[in-house]
Design a protein around this motif. Structure first.
Motif, PDB file in Angstrom:
ATOM      1  N   GLU A  30     142.688 -37.909  17.802  1.00 32.45           N
ATOM      2  CA  GLU A  30     142.019 -37.641  19.082  1.00 32.45           C
ATOM      3  C   GLU A  30     142.831 -36.601  19.856  1.00 32.45           C
ATOM      4  OE1 GLU A  30     140.398 -39.886  23.070  1.00 32.45           O
ATOM      5  OE2 GLU A  30     140.795 -41.048  21.270  1.00 32.45           O
ATOM      6  N   TRP A  31     142.262 -35.414  19.991  1.00 26.91           N
ATOM      7  CA  TRP A  31     142.932 -34.319  20.676  1.00 26.91           C
ATOM      8  C   TRP A  31     142.531 -34.225  22.142  1.00 26.91           C
ATOM      9  CZ3 TRP A  31     141.265 -31.237  15.910  1.00 26.91           C
ATOM     10  CH2 TRP A  31     142.205 -31.410  14.901  1.00 26.91           C
ATOM     11  N   PHE A  32     141.332 -34.718  22.456  1.00 29.93           N
ATOM     12  CA  PHE A  32     140.880 -34.701  23.846  1.00 29.93           C
ATOM     13  C   PHE A  32     139.864 -35.816  24.056  1.00 29.93           C
ATOM     14  CE2 PHE A  32     138.433 -31.606  21.427  1.00 29.93           C
ATOM     15  CZ  PHE A  32     137.125 -31.939  21.714  1.00 29.93           C
ATOM     16  N   LYS A  33     139.690 -36.180  25.309  1.00 33.44           N
ATOM     17  CA  LYS A  33     138.778 -37.264  25.658  1.00 33.44           C
ATOM     18  C   LYS A  33     137.344 -36.877  25.289  1.00 33.44           C
ATOM     19  CE  LYS A  33     137.768 -40.373  29.442  1.00 33.44           C
ATOM     20  NZ  LYS A  33     138.027 -40.759  30.802  1.00 33.44           N
ATOM     21  N   HIS A  34     136.601 -37.823  24.786  1.00 37.76           N
ATOM     22  CA  HIS A  34     135.191 -37.663  24.398  1.00 37.76           C
ATOM     23  C   HIS A  34     135.003 -36.678  23.244  1.00 37.76           C
ATOM     24  CE1 HIS A  34     134.242 -40.113  27.805  1.00 37.76           C
ATOM     25  NE2 HIS A  34     134.706 -39.221  28.662  1.00 37.76           N
ATOM     26  N   GLN A  35     136.019 -36.489  22.458  1.00 37.21           N
ATOM     27  CA  GLN A  35     135.912 -35.607  21.301  1.00 37.21           C
ATOM     28  C   GLN A  35     134.853 -36.107  20.312  1.00 37.21           C
ATOM     29  OE1 GLN A  35     139.675 -34.857  19.334  1.00 37.21           O
ATOM     30  NE2 GLN A  35     138.971 -35.883  17.516  1.00 37.21           N
ATOM     31  N   ASP A  36     134.646 -37.423  20.289  1.00 32.10           N
ATOM     32  CA  ASP A  36     133.646 -37.979  19.378  1.00 32.10           C
ATOM     33  C   ASP A  36     132.244 -37.454  19.683  1.00 32.10           C
ATOM     34  OD1 ASP A  36     133.717 -39.651  21.771  1.00 32.10           O
ATOM     35  OD2 ASP A  36     132.349 -40.990  20.685  1.00 32.10           O
ATOM     36  N   LEU A  38     131.516 -34.434  20.500  1.00 30.79           N
ATOM     37  CA  LEU A  38     131.434 -33.152  19.802  1.00 30.79           C
ATOM     38  C   LEU A  38     131.160 -33.379  18.311  1.00 30.79           C
ATOM     39  CD1 LEU A  38     131.671 -30.116  20.224  1.00 30.79           C
ATOM     40  CD2 LEU A  38     134.121 -30.319  19.803  1.00 30.79           C
ATOM     41  N   HIS A  39     131.780 -34.408  17.747  1.00 25.30           N
ATOM     42  CA  HIS A  39     131.522 -34.757  16.350  1.00 25.30           C
ATOM     43  C   HIS A  39     130.055 -35.156  16.154  1.00 25.30           C
ATOM     44  CE1 HIS A  39     136.030 -35.968  15.846  1.00 25.30           C
ATOM     45  NE2 HIS A  39     135.864 -34.669  15.903  1.00 25.30           N
TER      46      HIS A  39
END
Length: 123
Positions: A30-36, A38-39
């Protein structure tokens, strides 16, 4: 033959999404919040491209292709979230479904606009 390849690619991609959703967690840093989100958007962008390619053999109207592709991906995303509600360690999240639908929508808009500009036939 191309029809079969397009449909097979979509089917395999849907099965891959199902398989990923059936795991309690996915190994992604996890590089940033809410990255999921973007996935999710990226995955369903690709699903919409594959859906468009599969449906273009049955429907000629670009608006019908767009609506059916978006509808299919959005419903699949909704069913995927429902499926995750039964998987230990996973939860159903409406914001994930919104990201799925947004990603599919971006793909559909892109394909709709590109069909006029591209020398490649994108029906």
């Amino acid at each position: 033959m191309i029809k079969l390849l397009d449909f097979t690619a979509l089917l395999l991609y849907c099965l891959f999404i199902y398989w990923l959703s059936d795991h309690p967690s996915l190994p992604a840093p996890e590089w940033f919040k809410h990255q999921d989100k973007l996935h999710h958007a990226g995955a369903y962008f690709m699903m919409a491209v594959l859906t468009w390619r599969s449906l273009r053999h049955m429907f000629q109207s670009p608006i019908i292709l767009a609506l059916l592709s978006l509808g299919f991906c959005s419903l699949y995303g909704l069913s995927d979230e429902w499926h995750q509600s039964f998987v230990d360690g996973r939860t159903a999240d409406i914001s994930d479904w919104a990201a799925d639908t947004l990603g599919a929508g971006l793909a559909v808009i892109s394909l709709y606009k590109l069909r006029k500009q591209s020398p490649v036939r994108l029906k």
